[in-house]
Each structure stands twice: as C-alpha cells, then as structure tokens.
Design a protein around this motif. Sequence first.
Motif, short mmCIF file in Angstrom:
data_model
loop_
_atom_site.label_atom_id
_atom_site.label_comp_id
_atom_site.label_asym_id
_atom_site.label_seq_id
_atom_site.Cartn_x
_atom_site.Cartn_y
_atom_site.Cartn_z
N GLY A 263 0.81 -1.21 0.00
CA GLY A 263 0.00 0.00 0.00
C GLY A 263 0.84 1.25 0.00
N ILE A 264 2.16 1.08 -0.23
CA ILE A 264 3.09 2.21 -0.25
C ILE A 264 3.35 2.68 -1.68
N SER A 265 3.56 1.73 -2.57
CA SER A 265 3.99 2.07 -3.93
C SER A 265 2.88 2.72 -4.73
N GLY A 266 3.29 3.30 -5.85
CA GLY A 266 2.33 3.96 -6.73
C GLY A 266 1.73 5.17 -6.05
N GLY A 267 0.44 5.34 -6.22
CA GLY A 267 -0.24 6.47 -5.58
C GLY A 267 -1.06 6.06 -4.38
N ASP A 268 -0.75 4.88 -3.84
CA ASP A 268 -1.57 4.36 -2.74
C ASP A 268 -1.32 5.06 -1.41
N LEU A 269 -0.12 5.59 -1.20
CA LEU A 269 0.26 6.14 0.11
C LEU A 269 -0.27 7.56 0.25
N VAL A 270 -1.17 7.78 1.20
CA VAL A 270 -1.73 9.10 1.44
C VAL A 270 -1.70 9.37 2.94
N PRO A 271 -1.60 10.64 3.34
CA PRO A 271 -1.59 10.97 4.76
C PRO A 271 -2.85 10.43 5.46
N GLY A 272 -2.64 9.78 6.59
CA GLY A 272 -3.75 9.23 7.35
C GLY A 272 -4.39 8.00 6.74
N GLY A 273 -3.80 7.47 5.66
CA GLY A 273 -4.37 6.31 5.01
C GLY A 273 -4.01 5.02 5.73
N ARG A 274 -4.16 3.91 5.02
CA ARG A 274 -3.90 2.60 5.60
C ARG A 274 -2.95 1.82 4.71
N VAL A 275 -2.13 1.00 5.36
CA VAL A 275 -1.32 0.03 4.65
C VAL A 275 -1.66 -1.35 5.22
N ARG A 276 -1.24 -2.37 4.50
CA ARG A 276 -1.49 -3.75 4.95
C ARG A 276 -0.16 -4.38 5.33
N VAL A 277 -0.13 -4.98 6.52
CA VAL A 277 1.08 -5.62 7.01
C VAL A 277 0.83 -7.13 7.07
N ARG A 278 1.79 -7.87 6.54
CA ARG A 278 1.70 -9.34 6.55
C ARG A 278 2.96 -9.88 7.23
N ALA B 186 -2.46 -0.99 9.31
CA ALA B 186 -1.76 0.03 10.09
C ALA B 186 -2.05 1.40 9.50
N ILE B 187 -2.10 2.39 10.38
CA ILE B 187 -2.41 3.77 9.98
C ILE B 187 -1.13 4.47 9.54
N VAL B 188 -1.19 5.13 8.41
CA VAL B 188 -0.03 5.87 7.89
C VAL B 188 0.07 7.19 8.66
N ARG B 189 1.16 7.35 9.44
CA ARG B 189 1.35 8.58 10.22
C ARG B 189 2.17 9.62 9.46
N LEU B 190 1.94 9.70 8.16
CA LEU B 190 2.31 10.90 7.42
C LEU B 190 1.12 11.82 7.59
N ASP B 191 1.27 12.86 8.40
CA ASP B 191 0.09 13.61 8.84
C ASP B 191 -0.29 14.76 7.92
N SER B 192 0.45 14.96 6.84
CA SER B 192 0.15 16.07 5.95
C SER B 192 0.74 15.79 4.57
N PRO B 193 0.29 16.52 3.56
CA PRO B 193 0.91 16.37 2.24
C PRO B 193 2.41 16.68 2.24
#
Length: 948
Positions: free
Chosen positions: A887-902, A914-921
């Motif tokens: 959920g990081i690559s491409g345009g998937d990563l956005v502030p406050g978004g979600r990633v998947r951990v395996r 997990a919550i993406v703690r990039l809190d701003s653009p």
Amino acid sequence: MEGETVSLDPLDARAEVTLAGEAHLLTRLHALSALGLKDLDCLPYSIRVLLENVVRHAGNGVTTEEHVRAVAAWQPNADERAEIPFMPSRVLLQDFTGVPCAVDLAAMRSEVERRGGDPTTINPQVPVDLVIDHSVQVDYYGTHDAYDRNVALEIERNRERYSLLAWAQREFDDFAVVPAGTGIVHQINLEYLSSVVHSREVDGARWAFPDTVVGTDSHTTMINGLGVLGWGVGGIEAEAVMLGRPYFMLLPDVVGVRLTGRLPLGTTTTDLVLTITRLLRRVGVVGRFVEYFGPGLAELSVADRATIANMAPEYGATCGFFPVDERTLDYLVATGRDPRHAELVGDYCRQQGLFRDPGQGDPEYTKVVDFNLGQVEPSMAGPRRPQDLIPLTDVARNFRESLPALATSVGRADTALCSADVCLLGETIETVERFEGEGGAAVGAAGAAAAGEDVPRRPTDAELLENTFTLSDGTVVIAAITSCTNTSNPSVMLAAALLARNAVQRGLKVPPWVKTSTAPGSRVVTSYLERSGLLPHLETLGFHIVGYGCTTCIGNSGPLAAPIVEAIEKDGLCTTSVLSGNRNFEARVHPLVRSNYLASPPLVVAYALAGSVTVDLTEEPLGFDAAGIPVYLVDIWPSEEEVARVVAESVLPEQFKEGYENVTEGDAAWRALEVSGGDLYAWDPDSTYVREPPFVIDLPAEPAPVSDIRGARILGIFGDSVTTDHISPAGSIAVDSPAGRYLEQNGVRPMGFNTYGSRRGNHEVLVRGTFANVRIRNLMLEDKVGGWTVHVPSGEILTIFDAAERYHSEGTALVVLAGKEYGTGSSRDWAAKGPALLGVRAVIAESFERIHRSNLVGMGILPLQFEQGQNAATLGLTGRERIDITGISGGDLVPGGRVRVRAVSEGLEVGFGAIVRLDSPVDAAYYRHGGILPRVLRLIMERDHETA
C-alpha cells in the motif's frame, strides 16, 4: 457578513503605527474581522500569533489566502485541522543537536560545490543562535576550582566540535555562537536572546512583529513563559527552517488551563510544575498547544511561568503558552532590557490583541482544565519518569515499593564498562587529569595553578575508604542543582541557598558518599548568589559551581568515586540521584544509578544532607546538631517572606546587563581555537568527532519512486515509553560496545571516548550507538537488557548494530515494532538518523511522540500506527517473522491512510492494517524524497538552475 467569502489581500491588513515613539509597519489582526473572519477575541492568544504569521507571509509563494482563512476560522473542536506553513523569526540550537545541524549544512555546501553550484547558497535565511551548554561534565566537584577545571577539560575534549562551530559562526550569515561556560540555552533565551516583539528592518522598512522561535531542544518551550511562541523540533526540521523553508504543521487544538488560587506556604514552583505535569499527562495533550489563563496568573512571576512552560515536553504538549501581560513587561526591564523596548512590546501587543488584561474575557479553547494552585504540596517525581508525581510524605514508601522493579532493571552481568566512569577501571578523577596531561590536553592554567592551592575539596578515594560508611539501596550518591527548569528561577535557587545557610548554622554536613554540584543556567545566578552572601553556605555543603550547562540532567554527571562504584557493583545496589532537572529516564543520569528523583533545589540540598531517599523528610531528622538535637526539614526551611526579600535585594537589572555584555566573544580558550576552511568546511578524514555524513552525497536529481516493503526483518520489539535516550543515548560510551570498539580501532583510548552527545558530528559513532542504551529492553529477548537483538534466521544474539550490518549484507530491510509514546523525551534527530543508517524502513508503534514522528519522516522512515487495541503482543508477534508492508507504492500512500502488514513465520501468518502517520501532504513529499534534507537540497538546486 458571517459566512461570506470576501477577497483577502494581505496588503489590506498592513498599517504604519507609532510604537514607543517610532514609526513601524505591522500586520493589523483586527482588520481581518472586517473581512468577515472570526472575531479575534475568541481565538486563543497562541492562535493569534500563528494568524499574524500567516497574514504577514501571505503571498510569499508558500503561504496563501486559504492558510489565512484556515487560521482565522480556528474552531475549538474541529473535525479536521488544516495544515499551515509557519515561518519562525529565528532558530535556537544547543551544541549536541546544533553540531549535526552545522555538519549537515556544511555537507550540503560540499555537495553543491561538487555539482558545480555556489556553496554559499546554503546559508541561514533566518537568524540562528547556538548556545554551547550540553558538553560540560562534572569531573571536578566540591572545590573552588571545579568550574575552571571542568571548563578546561570541556574545551580540550571538544576542540574539534568547537572548531566546527567557530567555523560556522565565521562563515554563515546570521549564525551566532554563545561559547562554553556561559549558561544554558533556554535561560539565555529567556534572559537575553528573546525580544518578545521584533523591531527589524525588512526590505528597507521598519517592521514590528512577534518573536517566534523553533529550537533543536524540546525545552525550547521555556520561552513560552515570556509570551514568545516557540517549541522544539527535530534538527532536520530546524535545518529546513534555517534554509528558508516553512515549518509545516497542523493547526493545533488548544487546551486551556485555568489557574486559580495561590501556592500554599512551604511549596515551590517545582512542586507546581511536577503536579501540572502529572495532571496534563493524564488529560492527554500530546500534539496540542496548552495555554494558561485565569486569575491564578497574577500569582506567578515570569520565572515561575517559564518553569511551567519549560516542562511542556514532559506533559506532552507542543508548547505551554502564557500570553504577554504586565508581568512580561516588568520582566524585560528587570532583566536589563531597554525600557523603551518594553514599551514597544506593550504598545504592539495591545494594538494587536496579543496583550492579556485581567478584566478581559477568556478565549475559546478545545478543552478547559481547571487547576487550583492551592492544591499543590511538596513533591518529587520518579524514580523513572517526570510525570510520576510523589508527595514528599510518600517518597520513602515509593522507593521501597519501586525497589523490586528497579532491582531487576539491570544486573551486574549487563552493567557496561563506561568511559565516563573511569573509576570502573580502578581509576579516579586524578587519573583523568593525568591522562589528559599525557595526551597533550592540559587542564588549563587556572586549574593547574589551583591544583596545589590549599582550598576546600571533595574527599579523595583514600579518605572515603578511611571513613566508615555503608551504602544501601536508596543511598543518594548524586545530588545536583542542575538544568534549565529550575536554575532560571531565582526564588528556588535562593531558597536552596537559604536552606544551606540554615543547615550550616545547625552544624549539618553532607555525607562523603554524596556527589554534590551546582550548575547555574547563567552567570547571573552566580552574581545574585554572591550578592546575597549565601554562596559560601552552599559551598560549605559541597554545592560549588561546577559549570554553566545541563550537566547531570543530560547525563554529564561525571564519574563516581571508585569506592562508591565498587560498593554498587559488589552488592548490586539500587542507589539514587536527586536532581533539580526535568528528565530522569533510565540510565540517563548515570549508568550505575537506577533510581532518579526530580526535586526542587532546596529539596536537592535536603536529600544531600539526609544521604538517602529512605529517610522520610516530613517525619525523620536530616541529622543532628553539635548538641545531639535532631534537626528536621521544617527547622531549616526558609520562610516565603525571607525568600522574597532576598530575591528583591539580590537580583538586579545591572547583573543581566553585565552578564550578557560581549556574550558571543568567549574567553581566551575559545578565541584561540584553530578554524580551517573557507566557504567549504575542511573535512578531516581521520577525525573521530566530525565526519562528512552520507545523507546528501551523490544525491540523485530526482527521487526514486517509493515502494512496498517486502521480506523485512524485525530489528527489535520495544514496549511503552521508549525514549530518545533509549534510541540514541547522549551519555557515556561503553568500552565493549560497537561505538567503543570503533573508537579504539581509530586510536582513541577509553579515557578519551567522551560521550555519544559530544560525538554527534560523527555518524560512524552515532549509528553504532543507536539502540545502545544499557537499559533498553528488546522484547525479543526475555532476560537480556541493553542494545541486543536476535538475528533471524540464524538465532544468534548480536548487538543491534552488528545484526543490522549482517542484515544489510544480506540485502534485508528492517522494521521496528513499539508500544505507546514511542520516541518520548529529547528532540534528538539522531534517534531517527541512526535507525535510517541501520536500514530501518518503517516503525510500527501504538503511538508516537510528536517530535520523533516528524524526525522519522524527515529521515525517510515510514511511521505506522497499530489500529486501536492492537500491538505486537495482541497480534502474537515474536520478532522472528518476515514482514511485508503493502500500500506504499504507486499512488496508494496518502496521509492518514492505511497500509497492509503481513507477518509470516514458520508457516504461520498474521495480517493486520496500520495507519499511515504521514500527517500532511508535506510529510508525504518529504517521505517520497527520502527525507527533508534531500527535498530541501533539490529545491535549492532547482531554484539555482532556474535563476542561472
């Protein structure tokens, strides 16, 4: 006009006014309400300062009308907070965090030169002040010449670092250095550097605007007590601000603390701030502004307010703000500022709605917390955290109840041999002098001359052995009046001196096993102690001036005497320090002292006399006088009236004027430093103190696309409240550690290791010191404490550095798992730089402390937060798993978004979000560029290319 959209031109808010008899331009905040924006009087004062900042900078290419509208429309409980650019008027550095800033800027100059550009384009765009205060150690104590000797050793130990800072002062514009032996950065900021309101030439016009500051020390917040908005940031964020980039922040919630009542007799401001710290930690103010208001403000001097504001990092807030009022103006005059400038501050703040009068209505706040000053009682905090408040009546019981946990925190087997504690080698302080002399680092003429004089001195090891003494659990081995929190406050400093006088008059003495010291926050403190006639009484009890710096609070407590160390080691004792500082995290004060209590300066003296925290000072005597009569704390505690009288008689404006005259010139030793290089710093490839860091060397013109993390290993699993001290120690370097081995391999003997903090200009030392704290607990190992981990899949137990090196050779990425409040404590950029160099790609924690989360982003490490109710334990993670994060690559990563951990291990698989703690653009942009430094350097190079 409510709700209407009105075109806003920042020029409409500009006006010329007369302030203290002189014409100034300013940005009129009240003009904004005429444009349909929110009533200014409803906004917290701290938000008004932010509003002035964005209005004044609107149209600069970064700050826009939308930013102005967002701040002006601040609501107490908004569902979302807008991101705004904040342009501080200056940057404040101390030497531990300032050296990496200077090193990074020098490295950026070198990289620009390699690319064929003009290296002088890398230059501070706002004024920068750096105060050298974190390096002095308490090697000598209990003698009249302790200060001279400690400063002489400091200069010799840190000559390379100080030469770098002298080069920066010479080559960078608006880069001022306050040399060693002057004072603590925050007290100098309070007493001298801060103007509250600037009167400054800008583009040929005289402007007035609020003094605002960010600093590379979390306790930059002290200046909020003077009505100056400022807080601590990571070093890499500070560098961006220095280079003209805004500090991007989310518009904060503001918690109002309504103060009522007055402090009871027998209590101090230290008791007050420790009580507030516990309260606000329970309320939850992390990432928020705190603003103080209410009738209780009238009971607090600026020095009292600064004590409270200084502890904002301990209660978790971004800042603890006190609006400008009459007390502010009085303080400016009392500390030697020009009365006309104090008049200008009053005129400006009244015109701008930034001046608080008692009769005014209160602003709106996100939440209001009521606090009655009358509920405060004499207290301490400890034995491990500043928010753990203990009433004085319960200290002895608290220690006994904490003892089982303290006793198991470290055993003799994992006590590291530390360079700062040369007595572990069977050597004493005299050996320090001999070694420095043999190495060509003489202790200095003043110290050498004083060595043979017949002056009071601390007991030698032989004298200690001759005196029968028995150490036990709870014995106080360090009693230190130290740190910015209290030494800026004359009332508590003079109360300590009065208590010492009373104790001496009753014939009390400090036991020989207690290492005593006084490290004032500025030379003004010594001046008023001398004027009061009380300094000799402190000295009689061993509380001589040892230096002007952080000393014990930062871990520079120096060595304990060999017999003390031997007793601790032999019996596995849990001894204690009592200090008037603000931090008492594990292994911070001294690696062998497991129990550490924060206290007011008079209580530091009292516990030095008692010699143990197992003594109940409210019921048991401190000692006995010559007639055998017991002497209790109440017998020698000075009255409130006497303290106030001595403060009024002893603290004068002239002392501040004299103390800060020619403050940046330094003494002969500073002026004699050799400074090499011109526009470019002359890197020495053989230096063990200053090395060119790798962060921007051969930086690609464009960043590589961010990618998912696959096949990563877990470097460590850590619990709650892991501090930046745990991640990036500032104290002594263990001989048998990766950093110690590196130094020995480079020809440095253990006696010359110095500290991790002093070597922050050398990434090779700091990366080896990452996660090297002797008290850190990696939960992948059940019984081993310290910087160790398990290499998977081999199962070998290695130091974290050695394991990371092996993973790097295998091409394996790394992640770290942690609990709540990850990264609490000091704003150390190396707590993020170190993990980045180890190969850590992501940190997954239950929550992050504000500054450390920003630092991780600033170094290109992805901060991720477990979903509510989840952590490594609930998910059954052991550290043996392979980790994929998608959920990081491409345009998937956005502030406050979600990633998947395996997480996969031995056929078992656990998946979680997990919550993406990039809190701003802006956070996202920094992460995509690999950190702040690459991003800023690319922007500078792009700008220079466009203008070429």
